[in-house]
Enzyme design. Structure first.
Site, short mmCIF file in Angstrom:
data_model
loop_
_atom_site.label_atom_id
_atom_site.label_comp_id
_atom_site.label_asym_id
_atom_site.label_seq_id
_atom_site.Cartn_x
_atom_site.Cartn_y
_atom_site.Cartn_z
N SER A 184 33.30 68.52 -56.40
CA SER A 184 32.96 69.30 -55.23
C SER A 184 33.84 70.54 -55.20
CB SER A 184 33.22 68.46 -53.98
OG SER A 184 33.28 69.25 -52.81
N TYR B 248 39.63 63.52 -49.53
CA TYR B 248 38.37 63.69 -50.27
C TYR B 248 38.56 64.77 -51.34
CZ TYR B 248 33.62 65.18 -51.30
OH TYR B 248 32.47 65.55 -51.95
#
Length: 154
Positions: free
Chosen positions: A106, A136
């Protein structure tokens, strides 16, 4: 169900019009589960390995969010489980060479923190200066570092 549909879509979109795509169910945060799943492929050639999991959780919901190995559940699910699975299946991938490993990440990796990588026993609940999103992001940074290392080694 979603996984089975994705497998069917991959087969349909294959230029050769065939092939075999199978899901391999496991709990990526549970390293014993990952090892058991990898055993199902023992001795079988593996052409492609897709590592594509991502989760974010609400810290105060149910906690504690540590896996049995003492790692933060999010980091274990998003990175450590993938890493272990990949290492356990390297021989399978070599049997089917040339083969491919696809690791998704990501753009959030840009705010990942290297100082939090692999910090055993530390969870988001104990890291007051660390947000859920940063955990994350750190897991996605680890995915990218893993991909770079695999490229270097193979």
């Amino acid at each position: 169900l979603r996984c089975e549909q994705a497998c069917e879509a991959i087969v349909r979109s294959s230029p050769a019009g065939g092939g075999k795509v199978e899901p391999l169910p496991m709990d990526l945060s549970d390293f014993d589960s990952v090892r058991e799943a990898a055993k199902q492929l023992e001795g079988k050639p593996l052409k492609y390995l897709f590592l594509n999991a991502g989760m974010v959780y609400k810290v105060k919901e149910t906690g504690p969010w540590m896996n049995a190995g003492g790692y933060d559940m999010l980091f274990a699910s998003n990175f450590l489980g993938h890493f272990l699975l990949c290492e356990l299946l390297i021989a399978n991938l070599k049997m089917a060479a040339p083969s491919r490993i696809v690791i998704t990440s990501s753009n959030a990796h840009w705010i990942g923190r290297e100082d939090f990588l692999f910090r055993k026993g530390a969870s988001l609940e104990q890291a007051n200066d660390f947000t859920r999103f940063q955990m994350y992001a750190t897991s996605k940074l680890a995915n990218i570092l893993h991909a770079y290392e695999l490229q270097r080694r193979f």
